[in-house]
Scaffold this active site. Sequence first.
Site, PDB file in Angstrom:
ATOM      1  N   GLY A   1       0.841  -1.187   0.000  1.00 39.43           N
ATOM      2  CA  GLY A   1       0.000   0.000   0.000  1.00 39.43           C
ATOM      3  C   GLY A   1       0.878   1.239   0.000  1.00 39.43           C
TER       4      GLY A   1
ATOM      5  N   ALA B   1       2.169   2.971   2.457  1.00 37.92           N
ATOM      6  CA  ALA B   1       3.296   2.903   3.382  1.00 37.92           C
ATOM      7  C   ALA B   1       4.394   1.992   2.841  1.00 37.92           C
ATOM      8  CB  ALA B   1       2.836   2.421   4.750  1.00 37.92           C
TER       9      ALA B   1
ATOM     10  N   ALA C   1      -9.333   3.752  -0.679  1.00 36.18           N
ATOM     11  CA  ALA C   1      -9.497   5.004   0.064  1.00 36.18           C
ATOM     12  C   ALA C   1     -10.176   6.065  -0.796  1.00 36.18           C
ATOM     13  CB  ALA C   1      -8.139   5.504   0.554  1.00 36.18           C
ATOM     14  N   GLN C   2     -11.381   6.466  -0.412  1.00 37.50           N
ATOM     15  CA  GLN C   2     -12.096   7.508  -1.141  1.00 37.50           C
ATOM     16  C   GLN C   2     -11.646   8.891  -0.688  1.00 37.50           C
ATOM     17  OE1 GLN C   2     -16.221   6.755  -0.355  1.00 37.50           O
ATOM     18  NE2 GLN C   2     -16.319   4.945  -1.680  1.00 37.50           N
TER      19      GLN C   2
ATOM     20  N   GLU D   1     -13.109  17.732   5.756  1.00 37.75           N
ATOM     21  CA  GLU D   1     -13.845  16.588   6.283  1.00 37.75           C
ATOM     22  C   GLU D   1     -14.075  16.770   7.780  1.00 37.75           C
ATOM     23  OE1 GLU D   1     -12.145  12.862   5.064  1.00 37.75           O
ATOM     24  OE2 GLU D   1     -12.008  13.471   2.966  1.00 37.75           O
TER      25      GLU D   1
ATOM     26  N   HIS E   1     -16.194   3.350  10.715  1.00 34.15           N
ATOM     27  CA  HIS E   1     -16.641   4.423   9.830  1.00 34.15           C
ATOM     28  C   HIS E   1     -18.158   4.554   9.953  1.00 34.15           C
ATOM     29  CE1 HIS E   1     -17.242   6.962   6.342  1.00 34.15           C
ATOM     30  NE2 HIS E   1     -15.927   7.132   6.281  1.00 34.15           N
TER      31      HIS E   1
ATOM     32  N   ARG F   1     -15.435  10.886  14.166  1.00 31.25           N
ATOM     33  CA  ARG F   1     -16.073   9.688  13.631  1.00 31.25           C
ATOM     34  C   ARG F   1     -16.683   8.795  14.710  1.00 31.25           C
ATOM     35  NH1 ARG F   1     -11.933   7.588   8.889  1.00 31.25           N
ATOM     36  NH2 ARG F   1     -12.638   9.038   7.272  1.00 31.25           N
TER      37      ARG F   1
ATOM     38  N   HIS G   1     -13.378   0.043  10.319  1.00 27.43           N
ATOM     39  CA  HIS G   1     -12.693   0.766   9.251  1.00 27.43           C
ATOM     40  C   HIS G   1     -11.182   0.842   9.410  1.00 27.43           C
ATOM     41  CE1 HIS G   1     -12.343   3.536   5.929  1.00 27.43           C
ATOM     42  NE2 HIS G   1     -11.893   4.518   6.677  1.00 27.43           N
TER      43      HIS G   1
ATOM     44  N   GLU H   1      -0.940   1.316   8.712  1.00 29.10           N
ATOM     45  CA  GLU H   1      -1.938   0.856   9.675  1.00 29.10           C
ATOM     46  C   GLU H   1      -1.420  -0.256  10.570  1.00 29.10           C
ATOM     47  OE1 GLU H   1      -6.694  -0.394   9.799  1.00 29.10           O
ATOM     48  OE2 GLU H   1      -5.678  -0.105   7.870  1.00 29.10           O
TER      49      GLU H   1
ATOM     50  N   ARG I   1      -8.722   8.243  14.917  1.00 33.22           N
ATOM     51  CA  ARG I   1      -8.011   8.846  13.782  1.00 33.22           C
ATOM     52  C   ARG I   1      -8.798   9.981  13.159  1.00 33.22           C
ATOM     53  NH1 ARG I   1      -8.152   8.254   8.316  1.00 33.22           N
ATOM     54  NH2 ARG I   1      -9.535   6.445   8.339  1.00 33.22           N
TER      55      ARG I   1
ATOM     56  N   LEU J   1      -3.619   8.058   4.919  1.00 35.31           N
ATOM     57  CA  LEU J   1      -2.729   8.066   3.759  1.00 35.31           C
ATOM     58  C   LEU J   1      -1.504   8.934   4.038  1.00 35.31           C
ATOM     59  CD1 LEU J   1      -5.345   8.367   0.864  1.00 35.31           C
ATOM     60  CD2 LEU J   1      -3.982   6.352   1.450  1.00 35.31           C
TER      61      LEU J   1
END
Length: 499
Positions: free
Chosen positions: A9, A11, A42-43, A110, A224, A268, A328, A352, A363, A369
């Site tokens: 990914g 990382a 990831a959106q 966000e 999430h 969240r 999530h 992660e 988080r 990311l």
Amino acid sequence: MSIAVVGSGIAGLTAALHAHETGHAVTVFTKGALGDGCTPHAQGGVAGVYGAGDSPAAHAEDTASAGAGLSDPDAVDVLVSEGAARITELIARGVAFDRAGDGTLLLGREAAHSAARIVHAGGDATGAEIARALTAAARAADIEIVEGAFLVDLLLAERAVRGVRILLDGVVVDRPADAVILATGGAGQLFAHTTNPVGATGDGIAAAMRAGAAVADLEFVQFHPTILAGGAPFLISEAVRGEGATLVDEDGHRFCFDEHPDGELAPRDVVARAIARRSARQGSPVRLDASALGAGRLAERFPTIDRVTGQRGFDWSRETIPVTPAAHYLMGGVVTDLDGRTTLDGLFAAGEAARTGVHGANRLASNSLLEGAVFGARAAAAAARASAAITSSAMDLRVGAGSDREHPQDAGHAAAAFARETLQQLMWENVGLLRTDEGLAEALTTTRAWQAQAPAPASIAEHEDANLLLLAAATASAALARTESVGAHFRERSLIGAR
């Protein structure tokens, strides 16, 4: 010197590219195909671009606030101070972030962010674009890539990690290395409802535990708030609420304001619990109302979500859509310092799979990311320095001695027959959004009984099950030990005490 990176990914590939560019021989071992994992799903975007009236200090304050006061301030400072450089690097590697007509980066906001500081790509396809660019960069570099390689265990010499044991095409293979960087992601498959892909079974964290590395904060699992209810799990990005969408109950009431003054833009964990409680009370999912944004804006800003909701039979520009929480992101993991070093020599972790201390108990959106890029680069630099100091010599390599199946004190517990789905439902009900002493104790006792009864794993699926069982027991144990509610870890009043 040789550096093994496990995971591909953001990382893992950032670490691999940085290690390669410092002149080291790098091999990337990835469970599936290169670029698989959570990153392409990831959106949301990458936080860290500061406009007028914003600053790294403000980003740090928002991160610490979301983390419920448990974030490591030094780690947060590293994240926000190095974030801009890593975003610039991603652009140089070919990531096409969305831009305005004048060429400047478009910045979004966000939940729990005090300013618009988040860059996106393809509207809601940021992770997919990052995975595309980094995968292309890795293939173009002189980096050995081993796909379909399942991490069985870490190879040890004394208490130093010196390679990996992998399962490749049904054959167990030992690959020595001077340093290992774990970037294997989290363990979302612990739960019956998750946004994570099926391969997110905590393999790297479990291997590190068996080798004797310290882990921490496994009780902090982020759920999430908004997954499209019904059918295969599909995430509705938090950025949708950042653009002005609202959450309503069956009466059209914006119930999130009953829980927090920021309503839908609260942290969240607050929003997810509010949704869970209201859904339970009314016996049906709550609804997300994005109709005020209009069909054109929704299609432009969120093309992936617009397409999938349409495929599921919804016109979200005209009607509300049903949403529910799902597991999530894991804030805990293998304990590292600011350079990705774990408690074992030769072992590093990023993304992660690592517990850097950035996230604390919860988080902040679009920090994942960013963390992968920032700490992936730092772990590569530290691993390169460490591996360069090693003198080649014959080593007596062995795998981690820790057992994930020996719990004789629990062997007599009359647990139901083990199946992964049964474990996932047990964790969802007892170690999910709302936790009690009794539920956590039941989860711990049951998972330990399953561990005691499990045969030695041979296939990939059996190894994954063993890893999930190890992490399930560790997560339940950590949640039992933290008696106060904080961040994503919420303890309801004991049923016994309530009588």
